[in-house]
Design a protein around this motif. Structure first.
Motif, PDB file in Angstrom:
ATOM      1  N   LYS A 204     -62.524  12.330 -66.757  1.00  0.00           N
ATOM      2  CA  LYS A 204     -63.114  11.627 -65.598  1.00  0.00           C
ATOM      3  C   LYS A 204     -62.750  10.142 -65.654  1.00  0.00           C
ATOM      4  O   LYS A 204     -62.453   9.522 -64.642  1.00  0.00           O
ATOM      5  N   PHE A 205     -62.807   9.570 -66.846  1.00  0.00           N
ATOM      6  CA  PHE A 205     -62.478   8.153 -67.041  1.00  0.00           C
ATOM      7  C   PHE A 205     -61.072   7.873 -66.502  1.00  0.00           C
ATOM      8  O   PHE A 205     -60.820   6.840 -65.884  1.00  0.00           O
ATOM      9  N   LYS A 206     -60.188   8.836 -66.723  1.00  0.00           N
ATOM     10  CA  LYS A 206     -58.825   8.673 -66.206  1.00  0.00           C
ATOM     11  C   LYS A 206     -58.786   8.927 -64.702  1.00  0.00           C
ATOM     12  O   LYS A 206     -58.197   8.158 -63.955  1.00  0.00           O
ATOM     13  N   GLY A 209     -59.991   6.244 -62.398  1.00  0.00           N
ATOM     14  CA  GLY A 209     -59.192   5.012 -62.381  1.00  0.00           C
ATOM     15  C   GLY A 209     -59.683   3.934 -63.327  1.00  0.00           C
ATOM     16  O   GLY A 209     -59.194   2.803 -63.281  1.00  0.00           O
ATOM     17  N   CYS A 210     -60.654   4.257 -64.178  1.00  0.00           N
ATOM     18  CA  CYS A 210     -61.147   3.251 -65.147  1.00  0.00           C
ATOM     19  C   CYS A 210     -59.993   2.733 -65.998  1.00  0.00           C
ATOM     20  O   CYS A 210     -59.965   1.563 -66.378  1.00  0.00           O
ATOM     21  N   VAL A 211     -59.039   3.622 -66.286  1.00  0.00           N
ATOM     22  CA  VAL A 211     -57.950   3.264 -67.191  1.00  0.00           C
ATOM     23  C   VAL A 211     -56.950   2.285 -66.571  1.00  0.00           C
ATOM     24  O   VAL A 211     -56.054   1.799 -67.257  1.00  0.00           O
ATOM     25  N   ALA A 212     -57.111   2.002 -65.271  1.00  0.00           N
ATOM     26  CA  ALA A 212     -56.247   0.977 -64.676  1.00  0.00           C
ATOM     27  C   ALA A 212     -56.446  -0.336 -65.432  1.00  0.00           C
ATOM     28  O   ALA A 212     -55.519  -1.120 -65.590  1.00  0.00           O
ATOM     29  N   CYS A 213     -57.681  -0.568 -65.859  1.00  0.00           N
ATOM     30  CA  CYS A 213     -57.967  -1.803 -66.595  1.00  0.00           C
ATOM     31  C   CYS A 213     -58.300  -1.519 -68.055  1.00  0.00           C
ATOM     32  O   CYS A 213     -58.037  -2.335 -68.925  1.00  0.00           O
ATOM     33  N   HIS A 214     -58.919  -0.369 -68.313  1.00  0.00           N
ATOM     34  CA  HIS A 214     -59.349  -0.048 -69.677  1.00  0.00           C
ATOM     35  C   HIS A 214     -58.310   0.850 -70.339  1.00  0.00           C
ATOM     36  O   HIS A 214     -58.457   2.080 -70.341  1.00  0.00           O
ATOM     37  N   SER A 215     -57.256   0.234 -70.845  1.00  0.00           N
ATOM     38  CA  SER A 215     -56.182   1.010 -71.464  1.00  0.00           C
ATOM     39  C   SER A 215     -55.709   0.295 -72.729  1.00  0.00           C
ATOM     40  O   SER A 215     -56.263  -0.728 -73.107  1.00  0.00           O
ATOM     41  N   PHE A 224     -55.690  -9.540 -66.727  1.00  0.00           N
ATOM     42  CA  PHE A 224     -56.748 -10.353 -66.133  1.00  0.00           C
ATOM     43  C   PHE A 224     -57.081  -9.731 -64.788  1.00  0.00           C
ATOM     44  O   PHE A 224     -56.183  -9.377 -64.025  1.00  0.00           O
ATOM     45  N   MET A 225     -58.358  -9.534 -64.527  1.00  0.00           N
ATOM     46  CA  MET A 225     -58.754  -8.818 -63.328  1.00  0.00           C
ATOM     47  C   MET A 225     -59.723  -9.630 -62.491  1.00  0.00           C
ATOM     48  O   MET A 225     -60.612 -10.289 -63.018  1.00  0.00           O
ATOM     49  N   LYS A 226     -59.533  -9.534 -61.209  1.00  0.00           N
ATOM     50  CA  LYS A 226     -60.472 -10.120 -60.266  1.00  0.00           C
ATOM     51  C   LYS A 226     -61.783  -9.340 -60.424  1.00  0.00           C
ATOM     52  O   LYS A 226     -61.760  -8.105 -60.497  1.00  0.00           O
ATOM     53  N   GLY A 228     -64.604  -7.461 -59.060  1.00  0.00           N
ATOM     54  CA  GLY A 228     -64.839  -6.855 -57.758  1.00  0.00           C
ATOM     55  C   GLY A 228     -63.531  -6.498 -57.080  1.00  0.00           C
ATOM     56  O   GLY A 228     -63.160  -7.068 -56.056  1.00  0.00           O
ATOM     57  N   LEU A 229     -62.813  -5.568 -57.667  1.00  0.00           N
ATOM     58  CA  LEU A 229     -61.536  -5.137 -57.107  1.00  0.00           C
ATOM     59  C   LEU A 229     -61.772  -4.428 -55.781  1.00  0.00           C
ATOM     60  O   LEU A 229     -60.987  -4.527 -54.853  1.00  0.00           O
ATOM     61  N   ILE A 230     -62.901  -3.720 -55.710  1.00  0.00           N
ATOM     62  CA  ILE A 230     -63.148  -2.862 -54.557  1.00  0.00           C
ATOM     63  C   ILE A 230     -64.161  -3.498 -53.601  1.00  0.00           C
ATOM     64  O   ILE A 230     -63.958  -3.527 -52.410  1.00  0.00           O
TER      65      ILE A 230
HETATM   66  C1  HEC Z   1     -60.336  -3.624 -61.987  1.00  0.00           C
HETATM   67  C2  HEC Z   1     -60.449  -3.480 -63.418  1.00  0.00           C
HETATM   68  C3  HEC Z   1     -61.534  -2.541 -63.952  1.00  0.00           C
HETATM   69  C4  HEC Z   1     -61.758  -1.221 -63.638  1.00  0.00           C
HETATM   70  C5  HEC Z   1     -60.990  -0.346 -62.668  1.00  0.00           C
HETATM   71  C6  HEC Z   1     -62.885  -0.817 -64.458  1.00  0.00           C
HETATM   72  N1  HEC Z   1     -63.293  -1.848 -65.231  1.00  0.00           N
HETATM   73 FE1  HEC Z   1     -64.767  -1.773 -66.618  1.00  0.00          FE
HETATM   74  N2  HEC Z   1     -64.521  -3.758 -66.976  1.00  0.00           N
HETATM   75  C7  HEC Z   1     -63.567  -4.558 -66.387  1.00  0.00           C
HETATM   76  C8  HEC Z   1     -63.749  -5.926 -66.840  1.00  0.00           C
HETATM   77  C9  HEC Z   1     -62.905  -7.125 -66.419  1.00  0.00           C
HETATM   78  C10 HEC Z   1     -64.850  -5.901 -67.715  1.00  0.00           C
HETATM   79  C11 HEC Z   1     -65.449  -7.095 -68.479  1.00  0.00           C
HETATM   80  C12 HEC Z   1     -66.288  -7.921 -67.566  1.00  0.00           C
HETATM   81  C13 HEC Z   1     -67.722  -7.797 -67.844  1.00  0.00           C
HETATM   82  O1  HEC Z   1     -68.115  -7.209 -68.864  1.00  0.00           O
HETATM   83  O2  HEC Z   1     -68.510  -8.297 -67.014  1.00  0.00           O
HETATM   84  C14 HEC Z   1     -65.306  -4.519 -67.774  1.00  0.00           C
HETATM   85  C15 HEC Z   1     -66.364  -4.085 -68.558  1.00  0.00           C
HETATM   86  C16 HEC Z   1     -66.730  -2.761 -68.720  1.00  0.00           C
HETATM   87  C17 HEC Z   1     -67.727  -2.290 -69.653  1.00  0.00           C
HETATM   88  C18 HEC Z   1     -68.504  -3.177 -70.607  1.00  0.00           C
HETATM   89  C19 HEC Z   1     -67.690  -3.319 -71.861  1.00  0.00           C
HETATM   90  C20 HEC Z   1     -68.339  -4.208 -72.890  1.00  0.00           C
HETATM   91  O3  HEC Z   1     -67.707  -4.417 -73.946  1.00  0.00           O
HETATM   92  O4  HEC Z   1     -69.430  -4.728 -72.673  1.00  0.00           O
HETATM   93  C21 HEC Z   1     -67.808  -0.950 -69.502  1.00  0.00           C
HETATM   94  C22 HEC Z   1     -68.690   0.008 -70.294  1.00  0.00           C
HETATM   95  C23 HEC Z   1     -66.871  -0.569 -68.453  1.00  0.00           C
HETATM   96  N3  HEC Z   1     -66.227  -1.711 -68.010  1.00  0.00           N
HETATM   97  C24 HEC Z   1     -66.673   0.719 -68.004  1.00  0.00           C
HETATM   98  C25 HEC Z   1     -65.855   1.039 -66.932  1.00  0.00           C
HETATM   99  C26 HEC Z   1     -65.801   2.380 -66.340  1.00  0.00           C
HETATM  100  C27 HEC Z   1     -66.610   3.582 -66.822  1.00  0.00           C
HETATM  101  C28 HEC Z   1     -64.905   2.293 -65.316  1.00  0.00           C
HETATM  102  C29 HEC Z   1     -64.492   3.387 -64.353  1.00  0.00           C
HETATM  103  C30 HEC Z   1     -65.580   4.030 -63.605  1.00  0.00           C
HETATM  104  C31 HEC Z   1     -64.406   0.911 -65.284  1.00  0.00           C
HETATM  105  N4  HEC Z   1     -65.021   0.206 -66.264  1.00  0.00           N
HETATM  106  C32 HEC Z   1     -63.443   0.455 -64.411  1.00  0.00           C
HETATM  107  C33 HEC Z   1     -62.578  -4.152 -65.532  1.00  0.00           C
HETATM  108  C34 HEC Z   1     -62.494  -2.916 -64.957  1.00  0.00           C
END
Ligand code: HEC
Ligand code: HEC
Length: 254
Positions: A204-206, A209-215, A224-226, A228-230
């Protein structure tokens, strides 16, 4: 995040090939922690761990590195804002120091600091962190016989308490903070290392689309991510009433 707003990580990564660690599953967006032995010496790590918890690194003796990077809170700060020397409230809290050696985009939320050595210098000297200076820290440590003995055990020499050695010890400690898990074993190819439910979660994480940034090795921190992408991240928080609390917090910040 709404699952409707998904996009495929491969597309988001621009088709970029992920470098595969040896023995890793091919094609996964998340890479296992490298399996190689950790290149640090135990005596230096032990000294670094002690220095990391030493409040004499701050001008008023109120905070050590560990005050904001808590070992039992994921190496980060569970508070919304870290609190610096002289009780100053930071606009942000600390990122984790776990696996920090594998960060690829520079250190800090801004990526502005190049390496761990420079980061330490910054933390000590920054008026918003420890508000101190290295020369004074070294002077105090050098006047403490127990410290001198531990420095000597780690580095040898007649005059072992130096900024270079102290910083090297803290960096050694930080480099030792690597957290291999069952998920890394799975990424290395061991099929039964995670449960079926965990595997569904990873799929599901993949898919979401979570992995677009979390990889990558650190499951993030490599772009570096804006915010509020969406949606409008800060605006939506206002609408939900949360913004008021955040702004009240910010009003108290220097
Ligand atoms: C557009 C990029 C992007 C996407 C897509 C994204 N994230 Fe993130 N995520 C970030 C950023 C940047 C942060 C750090 C900013 C913050 O913690 O406020 C973050 C922080 C987190 C954290 C906190 C991590 C910590 O160490 O405290 C979690 C958990 C997380 N994301 C889960 C998810 C999940 C689950 C999804 C998919 C449903 C997701 N993210 C999708 C960019 C993204
Ligand atoms: C008062 C709280 C506080 C203290 C004390 C403190 N830090 Fe930090 N640390 C932070 C904050 C906040 C950030 C993020 C700063 C930013 O992005 O502007 C940070 C960032 C870092 C990072 C970068 C992590 C990353 O993933 O980019 C490292 C490494 C680090 N600190 C190590 C240390 C060391 C070593 C010490 C002691 C010499 C120390 N810190 C003392 C709050 C603190």
């Amino acid at each position: 995040m709404a699952p409707a707003a998904v996009f495929v990580w491969l597309a988001a990564a621009g088709g970029r090939a992920y470098v595969s660690a040896q023995g890793a599953r091919q094609g996964e967006p998340i890479l296992p922690l490298p399996e190689k032995a950790i290149d640090v010496e135990p005596a230096k790590v032990a000294l670094g761990e002690r220095l990391f918890a030493d409040k004499r690194f701050s001008a008023d003796g109120s905070v050590s590195c560990q005050s904001c990077h808590l070992p039992n809170a994921g190496g980060a700060d569970p508070r919304r804002h870290s609190v610096s020397a002289f009780g100053k409230i930071r606009p942000v809290n600390s990122p984790t120091i776990y696996n920090v050696r594998y960060n690829t985009m520079g250190l800090n939320w801004t990526g502005r600091t190049g390496d761990l050595d420079a980061q330490i210098k910054g933390s000590i000297g920054n008026a918003d962190t420890m508000a101190h200076d290295w020369a004074k820290v070294v002077q105090v440590l050098a006047a403490d016989p127990a410290m001198v003995a531990q420095f000597r055990a780690a580095y040898g020499g007649d005059n072992p308490v130096t900024q270079e050695n102290a910083s090297h010890a803290i960096v050694s400690f930080e480099k030792s903070l690597v957290t291999p898990s069952r998920f890394d074993d799975w990424l290395q190819g061991k099929d039964d290392a995670i449960t079926a439910q965990e595997k569904v979660g990873y799929d599901k994480f993949k898919a979401y689309g979570c992995v677009a940034c979390h990889s990558g090795i650190n499951v993030g921190g490599n772009s570096f991510m804006k915010m509020g992408l969406i949606g409008d991240y800060f605006g939506d928080r206002e609408k939900k009433g949360r913004g008021a609390i955040v702004d009240a917090d910010r009003a108290g910040c220097p």
